[in-house]
Structure formats: C-alpha cells, structure tokens
Motif scaffolding. Structure first.
Motif, PDB file in Angstrom:
ATOM      1  N   ALA A   1      -3.213  -2.222  -4.740  1.00 10.38           N
ATOM      2  CA  ALA A   1      -2.652  -3.427  -4.130  1.00 10.38           C
ATOM      3  C   ALA A   1      -1.472  -3.948  -4.938  1.00 10.38           C
TER       4      ALA A   1
ATOM      5  N   TYR B   1      -0.086   0.887   6.339  1.00 11.46           N
ATOM      6  CA  TYR B   1      -0.679   0.030   5.306  1.00 11.46           C
ATOM      7  C   TYR B   1      -0.076  -1.370   5.352  1.00 11.46           C
TER       8      TYR B   1
ATOM      9  N   LYS C   1      -2.157  -4.843   6.371  1.00  4.85           N
ATOM     10  CA  LYS C   1      -2.254  -5.935   5.396  1.00  4.85           C
ATOM     11  C   LYS C   1      -1.619  -7.201   5.939  1.00  4.85           C
TER      12      LYS C   1
END
Length: 336
Positions: free
Chosen positions: A125, A329, A333
């Motif tokens: 992250a 991704y 997110k």
C-alpha cells in the motif's frame, strides 16, 4: 507435561535431536492426528529443505541451537512445514534449561502468517501510494502537453486537406497523441486522481452489459462463463471505471490463453466481521466480490508480488504497457 496447557503458541521440549514433549497447540498447528505421532517425528522433518535465506534448514537449525545454548536463549524467524506439506512462518524462541547434568531446549513457536501478510499489505500500500502520487503528477503535466499536440495536429490536418501525402503524417501524430492520452487516463486511474462520477449501480448489470464487448475482445476461441448473484449487488462506483476493471482483466486473460480457453466471472457478497487472514487491511463490513478466473498459463510465483506494479509486464515488447492491473488496483482502491 504440556498437554493440558491452553496456549495458542506451540510449546515443545527438545532433548538432543528428539522431541520429548509438546502441547496440544503444537499438534493443531502442525496438523498431526495425534501427539504421539508428532513426537515420533524427527525435528528435521518439520522444515522445508531450505530456509528463505538459502541456508539448509538442518544446518541452520543446528547453528540456532548452538546460539541458544551459548546465550541461554535465542529468538528468530523460521519456516516450518505442516503434516500436509504446507510451509508457514513462525517466530521461534529457544531457551536452554537445565535437566540433571545437561541442558535441554524449551521451544516456543508462534505462527506469524498473518503478521507477515499484514506487513506485506502495508508495504504494498505504501509503495503504491508513493508511485501513484508520482504517476498522477506526471500524468497531469503530460496531459497538458498532449492537448496542445492534439489540438495543433487537428488544425494542421484541416489545413492540409488538399495534401493527402502530408495529411496522413499529421493524422498519425493525432492518433499517437490519442493513444498517449489513453495511457495518461490509466496513469490517473492508478494514481487515484482521475475524475470519478460515482453512483449506485448493480454489479450484476455491469457484467451482463459487457457481454457483446467481451465476445469481440476475446474472440471465438475463448468461452465466457458468468455466475451472477441471486439478488442485485449495489455498489457505489463510477460505472465506466468498473467496466475498465473488467476489460483490463479480460484482456490479460485473453493474452494468457493464446490457444483458447475459458474466462469465468462470479459475483457474490461477503460480510467481514473481524480479522481475516485473506484481507487483514479490509475494515469489517459488507462487500461485493467479483471473482475473475481463466484457464490460461497463470502467473509465475516469482512474479506474484509485482503484478500490481505500474509498468511491470511479462508480455513481449510492444504488446503490453504494464498498466492493466495497476489501473485495476487504483480503481478498486479509489472506489473503496
């Protein structure tokens, strides 16, 4: 002596090169049927041949035990092997204790699978956040340059309408700027800086609405299987971005099945109530799940930790930008 202890950690006693006692948690952790079966197993059988640092487990284990005897105790991380062959990480504490005229080892193993998974999630992250900020900043500046290139190319194209020999070159400039702009859009999506228009949509409808596009994208050699949820699956997201997620995954699947195969979509709902080894950073709550699988060549284990990195690709030069999964991704997110 340790059989009745209710510790979640595995506790063992090693005398020489044999286990002489262990608690019930050890049997459960290593997935043996009985305590007696485990105690009859040689310690070397409970580790893979090599540790992550490349050292042979047997040689390194002897070195770790020597340190424990010299210092009185020694703490380190180790990879063990369960009865079914699964390898998992543990934190080991070896303590030398007297027994008659010699010393034996009191051993504690703590399963750190979730700890390592959480640490890896955090590292990923943080890495993606840093790269995303950089990509987003570059993309905005680059987009301004592309707008100028594209605008001037259109004006030139109009001026050169009577010169097809030159107009074609200008048209190629315009097309190249459009392709570059599409890459910028992916960078912005990855960096979570793209303009979103979220609204409540049914994930079932998103998938079924892409049937025709997916059929043309995948070709006749790849079949599509879709398993929708029994009830509508409402999600708050930009529908265009969700479609981009599906198309990016489908494109990767197509490239992984050059001889044909099957691409499957499945939609479901899950409720996460507490800690979950599979998703330690995900807050408790109710989630929509889109599972995508294919019958292609798969991903090499050595590449798994890099698949979401921007610009990482295993495709031949000119066939991939390395932004497909990183865009997925970023969108996921950004959409929460």
């Amino acid at each position: 002596m340790y059989k009745r202890q209710r510790s979640a950690d595995a506790i063992l006693i090693i005398d020489g090169d044999r286990f002489i006692d262990c608690n019930d948690a050890t049997v459960a952790m290593l997935r043996y049927q009985t305590r007696e079966e485990l105690l009859q197993t040689h310690p070397s059988e409970l580790s893979p041949e090599f540790q992550p640092d490349g050292q042979r487990s047997y040689e390194k284990a002897n070195a770790m035990m020597r340190v424990a005897f010299e210092r009185g105790s020694h703490r380190f991380e180790w990879e063990h092997k369960r009865a079914d062959g699964e390898v998992f990480p543990v934190e080991v504490l070896l303590t030398a204790v007297p027994r008659g005229d010699r010393r034996i080892l009191h051993v504690v193993w703590r399963d750190i699978t979730q700890r390592q998974r959480l640490a890896e999630e955090l590292r990923q992250a943080q890495k993606m956040e840093a790269v995303g900020k950089l990509a987003g900043g570059i993309a905005h500046d680059f987009n301004n340059l592309l707008m100028a290139i594209g605008g001037n190319a259109e004006m030139l194209e109009a001026e050169l309408a009577g010169r097809p020999d030159l107009a074609e070159h200008v048209a190629e400039i315009r097309r190249a700027s459009e392709r570059a702009a599409a890459l910028v859009d992916q960078l912005l999506a990855f960096g979570r800086k793209s303009l979103r228009k979220p609204r409540v949509v049914d994930l079932n409808r998103i998938i079924t609405g892409l049937d025709r596009i997916l059929s043309r994208l995948l070709g006749e050699d790849i079949g599509i299987t879709t398993r929708l949820a029994a009830d509508p699956v409402p999600v708050l997201a930009d529908p265009g971005q969700l479609e981009q997620v599906v198309l990016n995954l489908a494109t990767n699947a197509r490239d992984a099945m050059p001889e044909g195969g099957r691409l499957s979509f499945e939609i479901s709902m899950i409720t996460k109530e507490g800690e979950d080894d599979a998703a330690p950073l995900l807050p408790a709550g109710r989630y929509a799940v889109l599972t995508v699988s294919d019958t292609g060549v798969g991903i090499a284990p050595t590449d798994m930790h890099r698949v979401f990195d921007p610009f990482f690709t295993t495709k031949e030069p000119g066939r991939g930008t390395g932004l497909g999964l990183s865009t997925v991704y970023g969108i996921v997110k950004q959409s929460g």
